[in-house]
Design a protein around this motif. Structure first.
Motif: not given
Lengths: 427, 81
Positions: A373-381, A268-273, A337-345
Motif C-alpha cells: 500500500k505504501i509503495y502504491l500510494i507513493s507511485i501515485v504521488f 467483499a468490500i472492507p470497511a476502510w475509511y 499515514l494515509i494507508a493507516i488512516l484511510y486505506l486499512g493499514g
C-alpha cells in the motif's frame, strides 16, 4: 479472515537477538576466565544457568539488557526505514519518472563498481537495474566538503539539518509497520506523528534564513508559509476521522477497518475509511500531505527554475544529502499515514499460515500488505508530480486557505452528521 | 527541565539577534512541553509541541524577517533597523 504479522513483537525478537549475542560473549568470557580467574563472576552474571543456581532473576529483566534491547529495537526501525525503504523509494521514484519521460533512468549495475574484482570485460556495465546508484550518490556526498558560507549564521546553519533529520526520524518511533512491528504503541500515536511532522517548518525556516542567501531565504519563507497553511486542513481532516474512530491509536484505527463493510457478489468490500463518508477528508488529507512532502505541484520552496535549489541551496556534502534525502523519508511516513488512516493499514487477505515450530508464519504477512500500500500510494504521488506543472505561490496559498480548509470543515460536518444520525457507529 | 527552561527564557531576552531569540523561544516552549510530559499529561505535551513549537516561533520569525530590509539586518546602537 485477518492476517498475521511477520514480526509478532519487535521487542521480543530483539530480546532473543540480544540474549543470543550475550550467550556468544559469555562463552568467550568463560574461555578467558580460564586464564584470568576474576572474570568468572562476570561470566556467571551473564550465564542464565549460573544465575538460576545463585538465585538471581532472569537475565532478560536486568536493566542493562532491557536498555540494550530498546537500543537495538530503535536501531532496527531506523535501519529498516532509511537503509531499506528510503533507498528503495528513491530508486522507485527515479526509475518511474524516467519511464514517464520515455528513458531508462539509472542503470548502474554491480559490474560498474570500480573495485569489482572479477573480469568484467564482457559484462554490460550500464544495463543493470540501477539500485546501486543511490548508494553511490550517498558515498559521493559523504566524500564532499562541507562548505559553510562566509556570512552565514554558522550555529543555526548547522543546527537545522539536525532538527529536520531528527524530527523526521521521530515519526518512525510511533509509526507501526504492522500489528507487531513497531517501537512504541502510543495511545496518542497519530498526534505524536503530527507533532513530529510539524517541527520541520521551523528547521526549514532557520535553514533558509541562516545561509544568508536570497534564494534560500525566499525558499525558506515559501516553505514555512506553505507547510503552515497545509498542516491546518490535514489536522482538520484527521479530526473528522476521529469522529469515526474515537481513538488516536494507529493500531486501534487499523483494527476497526479489518471487518467487511458489505459484499458485492464474490467481492467483499472492507470497511476502510475511504469507503465511508470520510471520502472528502481522504481527498483533503492526501492533497495536503502531498504539499507537506513538497512534491512537484506544490514544490515552490524548491522551484529549481527560479530559486536554484530553494532552501537547500547553500548546503553541501552529506548535509545536503540529509535534507534532500529525508524528503523521501517524509514521503514514506506520509504514505504510511494515509494507508493507516484511510486505506486499512496492514489489513489484507492472508492465504496460508504455516506453523513453524508452533509459531504461525504467514505466507503473505501484514508487513507485505502495508509495504504494498505504501509503495502504491507513493507511485501515485510520483505519477501526479511528474505529470502536472508547478503551481504559483499565490495559487498555492489560495488552494490551501480558500479551498482545502472549507472542504475539511465540511468533512467534519459530514462526519458529525453521520455519527449523530446513526449512519455510522463509532469504532 | 526547569533549568533548561530558565536558561532558554533568559537567552530569549538577552540575545542580540532577533531570529536566535525566536529560536530560544522555541526551545523554551518545548521544555515547557517536557514539563507537561513529566506530569504524565501526554495530550497537553503533544498539543504544546504542535502549536507552540511548530507554529508560534515560525510566526515570530516571519514577523522578524518581514520587517528587515536585508537578510541579516540587525538594529543599530540607537535601535531601529
Amino acid at each position: 479472515m485477518t492476517s498475521a504479522p511477520l514480526v509478532p513483537n519487535l521487542f521480543a525478537v530483539c530480546e532473543v537477538l540480544v540474549l543470543a549475542i550475550v550467550w556468544v560473549v559469555d562463552q568467550i568470557l568463560y574461555a578467558l576466565a580460564g586464564l584470568i580467574p576474576p572474570l568468572t563472576g562476570l561470566a556467571q552474571w551473564f550465564d542464565p544457568v549460573a544465575r538460576a543456581r545463585l538465585g538471581m532473576g532472569p537475565l532478560g529483566s536486568e536493566l542493562l539488557i532491557v536498555v540494550v534491547t530498546w537500543l537495538i529495537a530503535v536501531t532496527v526501525i531506523v535501519i529498516w526505514a532509511t537503509l531499506v525503504n528510503l533507498l528503495t523509494m528513491m530508486w522507485v521514484e527515479r526509475k518511474f519518472y524516467s519511464r514517464l519521460q520515455d528513458r531508462y533512468g539509472i542503470m548502474i549495475s554491480i559490474w560498474s563498481l570500480p573495485f569489482w574484482p572479477f573480469n568484467r570485460a564482457h559484462r554490460p556495465t550500464h544495463r543493470g537495474t540501477g539500485y546501486l546508484q543511490n548508494i553511490a550518490d550517498g558515498v559521493k556526498l559523504l566524500q564532499k566538503e562541507n562548505i559553510t558560507p562566509r556570512n552565514a549564521d554558522s550555529a543555526m546553519f548547522h543546527i537545522s539539518p539536525v532538527l529536520i533529520a531528527s524530527s523526521t526520524l521521530m515519526i518512525f518511533a510511533a509509526l507501526p509497520w504492522s500489528s507487531g512491528f513497531y517501537v512504541a504503541n502510543l495511545e496518542l500515536g497519530i498526534l505524536f506523528i503530527f507533532a513530529a511532522f510539524s517541527l520541520a517548518p521551523l528547521g526549514i525556516l532557520i535553514a533558509g534564513w541562516s545561509a544568508n542567501n536570497k534564494y534560500t531565504l525566499v525558499g525558506g519563507l515559501r516553505a514555512a508559509a506553505m507547510l503552515m497553511a497545509y498542516e491546518i486542513p490535514m489536522i482538520l481532516s484527521v479530526i473528522a476521522l476521529v469522529f469515526f474512530t474515537g481513538s488516536l491509536n494507529p493500531l486501534t484505527i487499523v483494527k476497526q477497518q479489518e471487518r467487511t463493510l458489505f459484499s458485492l457478489g464474490p467481492l467483499a468490500i472492507p470497511a476502510w475509511y475511504v469507503f465511508s463518508p470520510q471520502i472528502l477528508g481522504f481527498i483533503v488529507f492526501s492533497v495536503s500531505m502531498m504539499a507537506e512532502m513538497e512534491r512537484i505541484p506544490f514544490d515552490i520552496p524548491e522551484a529549481e527554475a527560479e530559486l536554484v535549489e530553494g532552501w537547500t541551496t547553500e548546503y553541501s556534502g552529506m548535509r545536503f544529502g540529509l535534507v534532500f534525502g529525508f524528503k523521501w523519508l517524509r514521503m514514506i511516513a506520509g504514505a504510511a499515514l494515509i494507508a493507516i488512516l484511510y486505506l486499512g493499514g496492514w489489513s489484507g487477505p492472508v492465504f496460508v499460515t504455516l506453523s513453524v515450530g508452533g509459531v504461525p508464519v504467514p505466507i503473505v504477512p501484514e508487513e507485505a500488505w502495508f509495504l504494498l500500500k505504501i509503495y502504491l500510494i507513493s507511485i501515485v504521488f510520483i505519477w501526479i508530480s511528474w505529470s502536472v506543472p508547478r503551481v504559483r505561490i499565490d495559487q498555492i496559498l489560495n488552494i490551501g486557505w480558500k479551498k482545502l480548509i472549507p472542504y475539511s470543515l465540511g468533512a467534519i460536518i459530514i462526519a458529525a452528521a453521520a455519527i449523530a444520525s446513526g449512519l455510522w457507529a463509532v469504532g | 527541565m526547569s533549568a533548561f527552561e530558565v536558561i532558554g527564557s533568559i537567552l530569549v531576552v538577552i540575545n542580540k539577534r532577533m531570529v536566535r531569540a525566536a529560536f530560544w523561544l522555541a526551545m523554551t516552549l518545548v521544555t515547557i512541553g517536557a514539563i507537561y510530559l513529566l506530569f504524565q499529561s501526554e495530550f497537553v505535551f503533544l498539543i504544546q509541541i504542535i502549536v507552540y513549537a511548530g507554529a508560534v516561533p515560525v510566526l515570530f520569525v516571519f514577523g522578524i524577517m518581514l520587517t528587515r530590509r536585508t537578510i541579516m539586518d540587525e538594529p543599530g546602537p540607537e535601535g531601529g533597523p
